[in-house]
Design a protein around this motif. Structure first.
Motif, short mmCIF file in Angstrom:
data_model
loop_
_atom_site.label_atom_id
_atom_site.label_comp_id
_atom_site.label_asym_id
_atom_site.label_seq_id
_atom_site.Cartn_x
_atom_site.Cartn_y
_atom_site.Cartn_z
N VAL A 1 35.47 -50.32 42.13
CA VAL A 1 35.58 -50.49 40.69
C VAL A 1 35.65 -49.11 40.06
O VAL A 1 34.80 -48.25 40.29
CB VAL A 1 34.37 -51.26 40.12
N ILE B 1 38.15 -51.69 32.88
CA ILE B 1 37.75 -51.63 34.27
C ILE B 1 38.93 -52.05 35.14
O ILE B 1 39.50 -53.13 34.96
CB ILE B 1 36.54 -52.55 34.55
N ARG B 2 39.30 -51.16 36.05
CA ARG B 2 40.38 -51.46 36.97
C ARG B 2 39.82 -51.65 38.38
O ARG B 2 39.02 -50.85 38.87
CB ARG B 2 41.39 -50.30 37.00
N ILE B 3 40.20 -52.74 39.03
CA ILE B 3 39.75 -53.03 40.38
C ILE B 3 40.82 -52.56 41.36
O ILE B 3 41.96 -53.08 41.36
CB ILE B 3 39.46 -54.54 40.57
N GLY C 1 38.28 -53.18 46.75
CA GLY C 1 37.12 -53.67 45.99
C GLY C 1 36.39 -52.60 45.20
O GLY C 1 35.32 -52.85 44.67
#
Length: 291
Positions: free
Chosen positions: A288, A280-282, A286
């Motif tokens: 996702v 998971i890359r933020i 904000g």
């Protein structure tokens, strides 16, 4: 005694009163009673003869149960067909007068009875060609089980849950049928196994073969085999291939036993069984974004 004879004679006179005519021949109530009794006797005796042929006479030969069942059924149907014609003549019914009735029946067969005739003809084809036989393990549609009886209209299949399912014979002619014991009762099972990247593939192969060899239901010949099928998203996907003749009717039991053995062997030897993973890359703002 004379009174009894007179009573019987009176009853016989009433029974011989014509109630209808077929062509030029009268049909009496006595003829109809004879017809019903003789037809019932024909079906009863032909069934007994079939049982004797299957369970006693043909057991002296090397014919398997399915072939004996088919032979007995064919003989019974032949006797019924010939016997019915003889009974009609014995009862004094003129067969030539049934031409119109036969035409009417033919129309009825073409409309309302076509499914019954279709299933009956399919049953004859099954008995002659023998794509399935009594004792076979089959899958047709959503039904899986052992064939215990093949009749003129339907085939009886018993599942592993001891549930009896009546399958129309046409299903075995018009649909794809899986017969697990058509050639011989030897089937290869495929057990998919996934291990984590970085595992010792040689050790994985050895453990899988040891698990298969330790199972009494797995044949030594042909020997079990292991194949590395693909590089999956989460790990290396192997396949254990093992042959068996004893559990083709309970494939889930053999699959479960092998999976238990595989899990135990992998745990004892530090082989990791992977599970799906996601990174998971933020992003800025904000949001996702799974990848």
């Amino acid at each position: 005694m004379e009174t009894l004879m007179e009573l019987i004679g009176t009853v016989r006179q009433y029974l011989e009163i014509p109630i209808l005519k077929l062509g030029g021949a009268p049909v009496t109530l006595w003829a109809i009673i004879q017809l019903v009794v003789l037809v019932a006797l024909l079906f009863y005796l032909s069934g007994k003869l079939r049982t004797w042929i299957v369970e006693q006479f043909l057991t002296r030969t090397r014919m398997e149960l399915g072939a004996r069942q088919a032979t007995g059924s064919i003989i019974r149907y032949t006797i019924i067909a010939v016997g019915f014609i003889v009974i009609l003549q014995t009862a004094g019914i003129d067969l030539t007068a049934l031409n119109v009735l036969a035409g009417a029946v033919g129309i009825g067969v073409g409309f309302g009875l076509q499914n019954i005739v279709n299933n009956f003809v399919s049953g004859i084809i099954i008995l002659f060609e023998r794509p399935i036989k009594v004792g076979d393990r089959i899958v047709v549609g959503t039904v899986e089980g052992d064939v215990v009886h093949i009749g003129g209209r339907s085939t009886t299949v018993v599942t592993n849950d001891n549930i009896t399912i009546i399958v129309p014979n046409s299903k075995f002619i018009t649909e794809n049928v899986v017969n697990w014991s058509h050639n011989e009762r030897k089937v290869r099972f495929r057990i998919p196994v996934s291990v984590a990247y970085g595992s010792d593939v040689n050790l994985v192969e050895r453990l899988l073969l040891e698990v298969a060899a330790a199972n009494a239901d797995v044949l030594e010949k042909p020997p079990p085999a292991v194949r590395l099928m693909e590089f999956g998203d989460s790990g290396l996907n192997f396949e254990l291939r093992a042959w068996s003749t004893t559990l083709i009717h309970r494939r889930g039991l053999l699959t479960s036993a092998l999976n238990y053995g595989i899990y135990k062997a992998f745990t004892e030897n530090g082989i990791e069984i992977p599970f799906p993973r996601r990174d998971i890359r933020i992003l800025n703002g904000g949001m996702v974004n799974p990848s």
